[in-house]
Design a protein around this motif. Structure first.
Motif, mmCIF file in Angstrom:
data_model
loop_
_atom_site.group_PDB
_atom_site.id
_atom_site.type_symbol
_atom_site.label_atom_id
_atom_site.label_comp_id
_atom_site.label_asym_id
_atom_site.label_seq_id
_atom_site.Cartn_x
_atom_site.Cartn_y
_atom_site.Cartn_z
ATOM 1 N N PRO A 3 0.837 -1.202 0.000
ATOM 2 C CA PRO A 3 0.000 0.000 0.000
ATOM 3 C C PRO A 3 0.872 1.252 0.000
ATOM 4 C CG PRO A 3 -0.393 -1.339 1.977
ATOM 5 C CD PRO A 3 0.655 -2.013 1.168
ATOM 6 N N TYR A 7 -2.045 5.020 3.415
ATOM 7 C CA TYR A 7 -2.919 3.868 3.626
ATOM 8 C C TYR A 7 -2.709 3.377 5.045
ATOM 9 C CZ TYR A 7 -5.217 -0.630 3.130
ATOM 10 O OH TYR A 7 -6.050 -1.706 3.293
ATOM 11 N N GLU A 23 -5.303 -15.061 3.576
ATOM 12 C CA GLU A 23 -4.217 -14.135 3.237
ATOM 13 C C GLU A 23 -2.872 -14.734 3.610
ATOM 14 O OE1 GLU A 23 -7.997 -11.894 3.658
ATOM 15 O OE2 GLU A 23 -7.018 -13.383 4.908
ATOM 16 N N MET A 62 -0.873 -5.179 -1.828
ATOM 17 C CA MET A 62 -2.174 -4.577 -1.536
ATOM 18 C C MET A 62 -3.313 -5.591 -1.649
ATOM 19 S SD MET A 62 -3.436 -1.831 -0.541
ATOM 20 C CE MET A 62 -5.019 -1.087 -0.360
ATOM 21 N N LYS A 63 -3.186 -6.559 -2.551
ATOM 22 C CA LYS A 63 -4.275 -7.541 -2.716
ATOM 23 C C LYS A 63 -4.563 -8.293 -1.422
ATOM 24 C CE LYS A 63 -1.488 -11.408 -4.378
ATOM 25 N NZ LYS A 63 -1.252 -12.342 -5.463
ATOM 26 N N TYR A 65 -4.325 -7.018 1.666
ATOM 27 C CA TYR A 65 -5.065 -6.113 2.553
ATOM 28 C C TYR A 65 -6.520 -5.961 2.115
ATOM 29 C CZ TYR A 65 -0.470 -4.967 4.378
ATOM 30 O OH TYR A 65 0.778 -5.054 4.944
ATOM 31 N N LYS A 66 -6.771 -6.129 0.832
ATOM 32 C CA LYS A 66 -8.146 -6.039 0.329
ATOM 33 C C LYS A 66 -8.956 -7.266 0.718
ATOM 34 C CE LYS A 66 -7.358 -2.971 -3.539
ATOM 35 N NZ LYS A 66 -7.465 -2.792 -4.981
ATOM 36 N N GLY A 67 -8.278 -8.373 0.984
ATOM 37 C CA GLY A 67 -8.943 -9.586 1.439
ATOM 38 C C GLY A 67 -8.999 -10.654 0.361
ATOM 39 N N LEU A 73 -9.689 -13.386 -4.861
ATOM 40 C CA LEU A 73 -9.667 -12.020 -4.364
ATOM 41 C C LEU A 73 -11.068 -11.462 -4.197
ATOM 42 C CD1 LEU A 73 -6.836 -10.599 -6.641
ATOM 43 C CD2 LEU A 73 -6.634 -11.344 -4.281
ATOM 44 N N ARG A 74 -11.225 -10.559 -3.237
ATOM 45 C CA ARG A 74 -12.523 -9.894 -3.042
ATOM 46 C C ARG A 74 -12.651 -8.760 -4.012
ATOM 47 N NH1 ARG A 74 -13.259 -9.623 3.468
ATOM 48 N NH2 ARG A 74 -12.973 -11.819 3.702
#
Length: 74
Positions: A3, A7, A23, A62-63, A65-67, A73-74
């Motif tokens: 990030p 962030y 994750e 970053m992917k 942290y997005k979940g 991926l979300r």
């Protein structure tokens, strides 16, 4: 890519071992070339501590942290 500046990472602790399993498993494969199911519980917990430190420092892609769900991926 981690990030960017500004962030704010939601910090995790050792108690998030199960909550962040998807994750963690993704990072484990990428960073260590291992599957979660291949590890003994003690080894997985030790590696989770490494994952947790990198997560809290904002060093992970970053992917993560997005979940991630069981479907991707979300």
């Amino acid at each position: 890519m981690p990030p960017g500046p500004g962030y704010e990472v939601e910090r995790i602790g050792s108690d998030d071992y199960f909550l962040k399993n998807h994750e963690f498993s993704t990072w484990l494969k990428s960073a260590h070339g291992k599957h979660f199911t291949e590890l003994m519980a003690e080894d997985a917990r030790m590696l989770f501590e490494e994952f947790k430190a990198e997560w809290n420092a904002g060093k992970l892609p970053m992917k993560l942290y997005k979940g991630i769900t069981v479907h991707g991926l979300r």
